[in-house]
Scaffold this motif. Structure first.
Motif, PDB file in Angstrom:
ATOM      1  N   GLY A 130      36.821 -37.473   4.987  1.00 53.95           N
ATOM      2  CA  GLY A 130      35.782 -38.100   6.716  1.00 53.95           C
ATOM      3  C   GLY A 130      36.543 -38.688   7.599  1.00 53.95           C
ATOM      4  O   GLY A 130      36.167 -38.968   8.573  1.00 53.95           O
ATOM      5  N   ASN A 151      46.032 -30.460   3.872  1.00 56.47           N
ATOM      6  CA  ASN A 151      44.725 -31.026   2.606  1.00 56.47           C
ATOM      7  C   ASN A 151      45.202 -29.866   1.651  1.00 56.47           C
ATOM      8  O   ASN A 151      45.362 -28.924   1.339  1.00 56.47           O
ATOM      9  CB  ASN A 151      43.514 -30.763   3.193  1.00 56.47           C
ATOM     10  N   ARG A 152      45.026 -30.747   0.073  1.00 60.01           N
ATOM     11  CA  ARG A 152      44.243 -29.937  -0.841  1.00 60.01           C
ATOM     12  C   ARG A 152      43.522 -28.659  -0.176  1.00 60.01           C
ATOM     13  O   ARG A 152      44.395 -27.797  -1.232  1.00 60.01           O
ATOM     14  CB  ARG A 152      43.784 -31.120  -2.063  1.00 60.01           C
ATOM     15  N   THR A 153      42.925 -28.739   0.275  1.00 57.98           N
ATOM     16  CA  THR A 153      41.721 -27.870   0.112  1.00 57.98           C
ATOM     17  C   THR A 153      42.338 -27.175   1.109  1.00 57.98           C
ATOM     18  O   THR A 153      41.390 -28.518   2.331  1.00 57.98           O
ATOM     19  CB  THR A 153      39.781 -27.957  -0.252  1.00 57.98           C
ATOM     20  N   LYS A 156      39.490 -26.896   4.677  1.00 57.39           N
ATOM     21  CA  LYS A 156      38.979 -27.755   4.884  1.00 57.39           C
ATOM     22  C   LYS A 156      39.468 -28.795   6.541  1.00 57.39           C
ATOM     23  O   LYS A 156      39.584 -28.664   7.743  1.00 57.39           O
ATOM     24  CB  LYS A 156      38.515 -29.055   3.982  1.00 57.39           C
ATOM     25  N   SER A 190      41.821 -40.178  -0.436  1.00 66.36           N
ATOM     26  CA  SER A 190      41.661 -41.191  -1.225  1.00 66.36           C
ATOM     27  C   SER A 190      42.622 -41.199  -1.974  1.00 66.36           C
ATOM     28  O   SER A 190      42.156 -41.679  -3.039  1.00 66.36           O
ATOM     29  CB  SER A 190      40.348 -40.966  -2.032  1.00 66.36           C
TER      30      SER A 190
HETATM   31  P1  ATR Z   1      34.879 -35.579   1.151  1.00 65.26           P
HETATM   32  O1  ATR Z   1      35.668 -35.025   0.280  1.00 65.26           O
HETATM   33  O2  ATR Z   1      33.541 -35.899   0.938  1.00 65.26           O
HETATM   34  O3  ATR Z   1      34.956 -35.398   2.384  1.00 65.26           O
HETATM   35  P2  ATR Z   1      36.855 -37.835   1.678  1.00 65.26           P
HETATM   36  O4  ATR Z   1      36.384 -39.364   0.798  1.00 65.26           O
HETATM   37  O5  ATR Z   1      36.503 -38.245   2.991  1.00 65.26           O
HETATM   38  O6  ATR Z   1      35.654 -37.156   0.888  1.00 65.26           O
HETATM   39  O7  ATR Z   1      38.086 -37.756   1.765  1.00 65.26           O
HETATM   40  C1  ATR Z   1      38.776 -37.056   0.293  1.00 65.26           C
HETATM   41  C2  ATR Z   1      40.223 -36.776   1.281  1.00 65.26           C
HETATM   42  O8  ATR Z   1      41.170 -36.875  -0.008  1.00 65.26           O
HETATM   43  C3  ATR Z   1      40.121 -35.409   1.148  1.00 65.26           C
HETATM   44  O9  ATR Z   1      41.681 -35.085   1.685  1.00 65.26           O
HETATM   45  C4  ATR Z   1      40.831 -34.896  -0.918  1.00 65.26           C
HETATM   46  O10 ATR Z   1      41.111 -33.818  -0.389  1.00 65.26           O
HETATM   47  P3  ATR Z   1      40.490 -32.211  -1.078  1.00 65.26           P
HETATM   48  O11 ATR Z   1      39.776 -31.852   0.860  1.00 65.26           O
HETATM   49  O12 ATR Z   1      41.103 -31.218  -1.451  1.00 65.26           O
HETATM   50  O13 ATR Z   1      39.173 -33.152  -1.967  1.00 65.26           O
HETATM   51  C5  ATR Z   1      41.953 -36.066  -0.780  1.00 65.26           C
HETATM   52  N1  ATR Z   1      41.938 -35.987  -2.084  1.00 65.26           N
HETATM   53  C6  ATR Z   1      41.359 -36.570  -2.874  1.00 65.26           C
HETATM   54  N2  ATR Z   1      41.521 -36.376  -4.378  1.00 65.26           N
HETATM   55  C7  ATR Z   1      42.884 -35.948  -3.824  1.00 65.26           C
HETATM   56  C8  ATR Z   1      44.209 -34.950  -5.626  1.00 65.26           C
HETATM   57  N3  ATR Z   1      43.403 -36.084  -6.300  1.00 65.26           N
HETATM   58  N4  ATR Z   1      44.735 -34.974  -4.713  1.00 65.26           N
HETATM   59  C9  ATR Z   1      44.702 -34.252  -3.368  1.00 65.26           C
HETATM   60  N5  ATR Z   1      43.616 -34.502  -2.197  1.00 65.26           N
HETATM   61  C10 ATR Z   1      43.056 -35.417  -2.547  1.00 65.26           C
END
Ligand code: ATR
Length: 273
Positions: A130, A151-153, A156, A190
């Motif tokens: 976000g 980013n892990r995913t 995005k 996060s």
């Molecule tokens: P949202 O995923 O709903 O946008 P956010 O709090 O805005 O939530 O973003 C969380 C970020 O922390 C994202 O970049 C998330 O990666 P993913 O998009 O892969 O979920 C990242 N994040 C949270 N937990 C993580 C973890 N255990 N390892 C790597 N990245 C993590």
């Protein structure tokens, strides 16, 4: 009549925004109160109608609603229009519900003004959640030309690159190796949040003159920030960014640019101990 302001988000219990804004309302003798507003099941209809009926004068939006709120608004302006990420709402003089973004200003005011020769610096944004669109725009506005994101995913990252063509995408698996190439690293994940998960490695191979920015302020020092600080890296936590975004929201609502005084900083720090 006492004006009402508030914030929506989830989780929201520990938000410091009420403290920040109520401090300034008090300081400038404005008859207003800022509170946490609970939203059930992502249903914004009450908040939206209260704003339109002028029962509420202004709202801040935090995670995870900064993008989700957009379809409920009449218009986006300024940085909100560019990022599609909204953190401040108000009704304009024509009765239109406006979404603005003060996070971009928050980041620039807090740290990026300190970056010399921005055009030659390489930045890596870690995370595409976000807060990331605001981080990207603040780097662009500060004159950086070389901006990467991981980013892990990965999807995005592609989504963000559609909006910000300048981005280079770095594979998440390469992060540990890649960090040595950058002058500025920004943690926009996060990872490091109080009671949450953390990076599963130390940021060992970094440039000596690295600037490390964490968007997290709770805790004030994440494990990575502490580790880098001990290595004499220039580090910043998310507290200043938080204060500056609040300062600009306050200005948008009250047309007063509130002072960030020492007493305010001490009160905020005492809450984060
Ligand atoms: P949202 O995923 O709903 O946008 P956010 O709090 O805005 O939530 O973003 C969380 C970020 O922390 C994202 O970049 C998330 O990666 P993913 O998009 O892969 O979920 C990242 N994040 C949270 N937990 C993580 C973890 N255990 N390892 C790597 N990245 C993590």
């Amino acid at each position: 009549m006492t004006k009402k302001f508030g914030i929506i988000g989830n989780p929201i219990k520990h938000s410091l925004s009420p403290l920040l804004h109520n401090y300034w309302f008090d300081k400038y003798k404005i008859d207003a109160k800022y509170s946490i507003i609970e939203v059930q099941d992502d249903n914004f209809s009450n908040v939206i109608s209260d704003l339109k009926n002028e029962k509420i004068s202004g709202i801040n939006i935090t995670l995870p609603y900064k993008q989700k709120i957009v379809p409920h608004l009449d218009m986006l302006v300024n940085d909100a229009e560019i990022t599609s990420s909204v953190n401040t709402l108000y009704l304009n003089n024509n009765g239109k519900l406006v979404g603005d973004n003060t996070d971009v200003f928050g980041l620039q005011a807090a740290y990026l003004k300190e970056v010399d020769n921005a055009e030659s610096k390489k930045a890596l944004i870690i995370g595409a959640g976000g807060v990331s669109p605001s981080v990207i725009l603040s780097l662009i506005k500060s004159g950086l030309k070389n901006i990467s994101i991981t980013n892990r995913t990965k999807e995005k990252c592609f989504f963000l690159k559609n909006k910000f063509k300048i981005l280079n995408i770095v594979d998440w698996k390469l992060l540990k190796e890649e960090i040595k190439k950058y002058d500025i690293l920004i943690n926009a994940t996060s990872l490091g949040l109080k009671n949450g998960e953390d990076f599963d490695f130390n940021f060992e191979n970094t440039k000596n003159n690295l600037i490390y920015i964490d968007t997290i302020y709770n805790p004030l020092e994440t494990r990575t920030l502490k580790y880098l600080k001990e290595k004499d890296v220039k580090v910043f936590n998310g507290l200043d960014m938080f204060i500056y975004q609040g300062q600009k929201s306050f200005y948008l609502w009250n047309k007063i640019n509130p002072e960030i005084d020492q007493k305010l900083i001490e009160i905020l720090l005492s809450k984060l101990k």
